[in-house]
Design a protein around this motif. Structure first.
Motif, PDB file in Angstrom:
ATOM      1  N   ALA A  22       0.828  -1.210   0.000  1.00 36.55           N
ATOM      2  CA  ALA A  22       0.000   0.000   0.000  1.00 36.55           C
ATOM      3  C   ALA A  22       0.858   1.254   0.000  1.00 36.55           C
ATOM      4  O   ALA A  22       0.613   2.185  -0.775  1.00 36.55           O
ATOM      5  N   ILE A  23       1.883   1.267   0.839  1.00 33.78           N
ATOM      6  CA  ILE A  23       2.772   2.429   0.925  1.00 33.78           C
ATOM      7  C   ILE A  23       3.492   2.637  -0.400  1.00 33.78           C
ATOM      8  O   ILE A  23       3.600   3.765  -0.894  1.00 33.78           O
ATOM      9  N   LYS A  24       3.967   1.558  -0.991  1.00 33.71           N
ATOM     10  CA  LYS A  24       4.675   1.676  -2.268  1.00 33.71           C
ATOM     11  C   LYS A  24       3.749   2.209  -3.364  1.00 33.71           C
ATOM     12  O   LYS A  24       4.148   3.050  -4.166  1.00 33.71           O
ATOM     13  N   LYS A  25       2.500   1.744  -3.380  1.00 34.84           N
ATOM     14  CA  LYS A  25       1.544   2.227  -4.385  1.00 34.84           C
ATOM     15  C   LYS A  25       1.254   3.719  -4.180  1.00 34.84           C
ATOM     16  O   LYS A  25       1.138   4.463  -5.141  1.00 34.84           O
ATOM     17  N   ILE A  26       1.123   4.150  -2.934  1.00 32.03           N
ATOM     18  CA  ILE A  26       0.920   5.572  -2.657  1.00 32.03           C
ATOM     19  C   ILE A  26       2.122   6.367  -3.161  1.00 32.03           C
ATOM     20  O   ILE A  26       1.975   7.383  -3.844  1.00 32.03           O
ATOM     21  N   ARG A  27       3.310   5.896  -2.803  1.00 30.53           N
ATOM     22  CA  ARG A  27       4.541   6.599  -3.170  1.00 30.53           C
ATOM     23  C   ARG A  27       4.715   6.700  -4.673  1.00 30.53           C
ATOM     24  O   ARG A  27       4.996   7.775  -5.214  1.00 30.53           O
ATOM     25  N   THR A  28       4.507   5.607  -5.383  1.00 33.49           N
ATOM     26  CA  THR A  28       4.777   5.590  -6.819  1.00 33.49           C
ATOM     27  C   THR A  28       3.601   6.103  -7.647  1.00 33.49           C
ATOM     28  O   THR A  28       3.792   6.904  -8.558  1.00 33.49           O
ATOM     29  N   ASN A  29       2.393   5.656  -7.349  1.00 33.71           N
ATOM     30  CA  ASN A  29       1.231   6.018  -8.169  1.00 33.71           C
ATOM     31  C   ASN A  29       0.709   7.417  -7.877  1.00 33.71           C
ATOM     32  O   ASN A  29       0.264   8.113  -8.779  1.00 33.71           O
ATOM     33  N   LEU A  30       0.728   7.826  -6.617  1.00 35.88           N
ATOM     34  CA  LEU A  30       0.176   9.117  -6.247  1.00 35.88           C
ATOM     35  C   LEU A  30       1.198  10.245  -6.378  1.00 35.88           C
ATOM     36  O   LEU A  30       0.890  11.317  -6.871  1.00 35.88           O
ATOM     37  N   TYR A  31       2.422   9.957  -5.937  1.00 37.79           N
ATOM     38  CA  TYR A  31       3.435  11.004  -5.922  1.00 37.79           C
ATOM     39  C   TYR A  31       4.554  10.831  -6.948  1.00 37.79           C
ATOM     40  O   TYR A  31       5.251  11.786  -7.254  1.00 37.79           O
ATOM     41  N   LEU A  33       7.384   9.379  -6.567  1.00 35.45           N
ATOM     42  CA  LEU A  33       8.674   9.630  -5.920  1.00 35.45           C
ATOM     43  C   LEU A  33       9.444   8.340  -5.666  1.00 35.45           C
ATOM     44  O   LEU A  33       8.844   7.275  -5.496  1.00 35.45           O
ATOM     45  N   ASN A  34      10.771   8.470  -5.625  1.00 36.81           N
ATOM     46  CA  ASN A  34      11.571   7.324  -5.205  1.00 36.81           C
ATOM     47  C   ASN A  34      11.538   7.262  -3.678  1.00 36.81           C
ATOM     48  O   ASN A  34      11.036   8.161  -3.003  1.00 36.81           O
ATOM     49  N   GLN A  35      12.090   6.177  -3.120  1.00 34.28           N
ATOM     50  CA  GLN A  35      12.027   5.987  -1.675  1.00 34.28           C
ATOM     51  C   GLN A  35      12.706   7.110  -0.904  1.00 34.28           C
ATOM     52  O   GLN A  35      12.175   7.595   0.100  1.00 34.28           O
ATOM     53  N   ALA A  36      13.865   7.533  -1.348  1.00 35.56           N
ATOM     54  CA  ALA A  36      14.609   8.566  -0.626  1.00 35.56           C
ATOM     55  C   ALA A  36      13.834   9.883  -0.569  1.00 35.56           C
ATOM     56  O   ALA A  36      13.741  10.515   0.492  1.00 35.56           O
ATOM     57  N   HIS A  37      13.244  10.288  -1.688  1.00 37.77           N
ATOM     58  CA  HIS A  37      12.490  11.540  -1.714  1.00 37.77           C
ATOM     59  C   HIS A  37      11.198  11.453  -0.897  1.00 37.77           C
ATOM     60  O   HIS A  37      10.821  12.399  -0.203  1.00 37.77           O
ATOM     61  N   TYR A  38      10.523  10.314  -0.990  1.00 34.84           N
ATOM     62  CA  TYR A  38       9.281  10.151  -0.230  1.00 34.84           C
ATOM     63  C   TYR A  38       9.567  10.112   1.272  1.00 34.84           C
ATOM     64  O   TYR A  38       8.837  10.714   2.063  1.00 34.84           O
ATOM     65  N   ALA A  39      10.640   9.433   1.653  1.00 38.12           N
ATOM     66  CA  ALA A  39      11.021   9.375   3.070  1.00 38.12           C
ATOM     67  C   ALA A  39      11.316  10.777   3.600  1.00 38.12           C
ATOM     68  O   ALA A  39      10.874  11.143   4.693  1.00 38.12           O
ATOM     69  N   LYS A  40      12.039  11.555   2.828  1.00 41.10           N
ATOM     70  CA  LYS A  40      12.353  12.930   3.240  1.00 41.10           C
ATOM     71  C   LYS A  40      11.077  13.757   3.343  1.00 41.10           C
ATOM     72  O   LYS A  40      10.891  14.521   4.291  1.00 41.10           O
ATOM     73  N   GLU A  53       8.293  -1.223   3.116  1.00 36.93           N
ATOM     74  CA  GLU A  53       7.802  -1.630   1.797  1.00 36.93           C
ATOM     75  C   GLU A  53       8.141  -3.084   1.494  1.00 36.93           C
ATOM     76  O   GLU A  53       7.385  -3.771   0.826  1.00 36.93           O
ATOM     77  N   LYS A  54       9.258  -3.559   2.002  1.00 33.70           N
ATOM     78  CA  LYS A  54       9.664  -4.947   1.767  1.00 33.70           C
ATOM     79  C   LYS A  54       9.103  -5.913   2.802  1.00 33.70           C
ATOM     80  O   LYS A  54       9.332  -7.109   2.723  1.00 33.70           O
ATOM     81  N   GLY A  55       8.374  -5.392   3.795  1.00 33.35           N
ATOM     82  CA  GLY A  55       7.792  -6.254   4.821  1.00 33.35           C
ATOM     83  C   GLY A  55       8.805  -6.788   5.806  1.00 33.35           C
ATOM     84  O   GLY A  55       8.580  -7.817   6.445  1.00 33.35           O
ATOM     85  N   LYS A  56       9.923  -6.094   5.965  1.00 33.94           N
ATOM     86  CA  LYS A  56      10.996  -6.559   6.845  1.00 33.94           C
ATOM     87  C   LYS A  56      10.883  -6.032   8.271  1.00 33.94           C
ATOM     88  O   LYS A  56      11.718  -6.357   9.100  1.00 33.94           O
ATOM     89  N   THR A  57       9.888  -5.207   8.552  1.00 32.63           N
ATOM     90  CA  THR A  57       9.744  -4.621   9.883  1.00 32.63           C
ATOM     91  C   THR A  57       8.274  -4.411  10.206  1.00 32.63           C
ATOM     92  O   THR A  57       7.442  -4.336   9.317  1.00 32.63           O
TER      93      THR A  57
END
Length: 84
Positions: A22-31, A33-40, A53-57
């Motif tokens: 869900a977070i990845k879809k928001i980041r990529t489809n809505l904005y 942005l790459n991960q670094a820019h979205y995180a900032k 995004e990878k389900g590691k945490t």
């Protein structure tokens, strides 16, 4: 398209996807942005975003709220009946 993407797309169509997807879809489809820019943009560490995004945490609720808020989403719980 790899198997994981196909599986995620099937769950997405049923309304059941992982938080990371869900977070990845928001980041990529809505904005777009790459991960670094979205995180900032959100004020979280890019490593944190990557791991989520990878389900590691399992992120804290405050982090989940930060990640969902830009899309106008919020986390909710739904009771599910389980047969024993």
């Amino acid at each position: 398209m790899d198997r994981r993407t196909q599986s995620d797309n099937k769950r997405y169509r049923r309304g059941n996807i992982s938080l990371g997807t869900a977070i990845k879809k928001i980041r990529t489809n809505l904005y777009g942005l790459n991960q670094a820019h979205y995180a900032k943009f959100l004020g979280v560490a890019d490593r944190t975003l990557c791991d989520i995004e990878k389900g590691k945490t399992d992120p804290r609720l405050s982090i989940v709220e930060k990640l969902l808020a830009p899309a106008g989403l919020r986390l909710s719980a739904k009771a599910v009946n389980h047969k024993l």
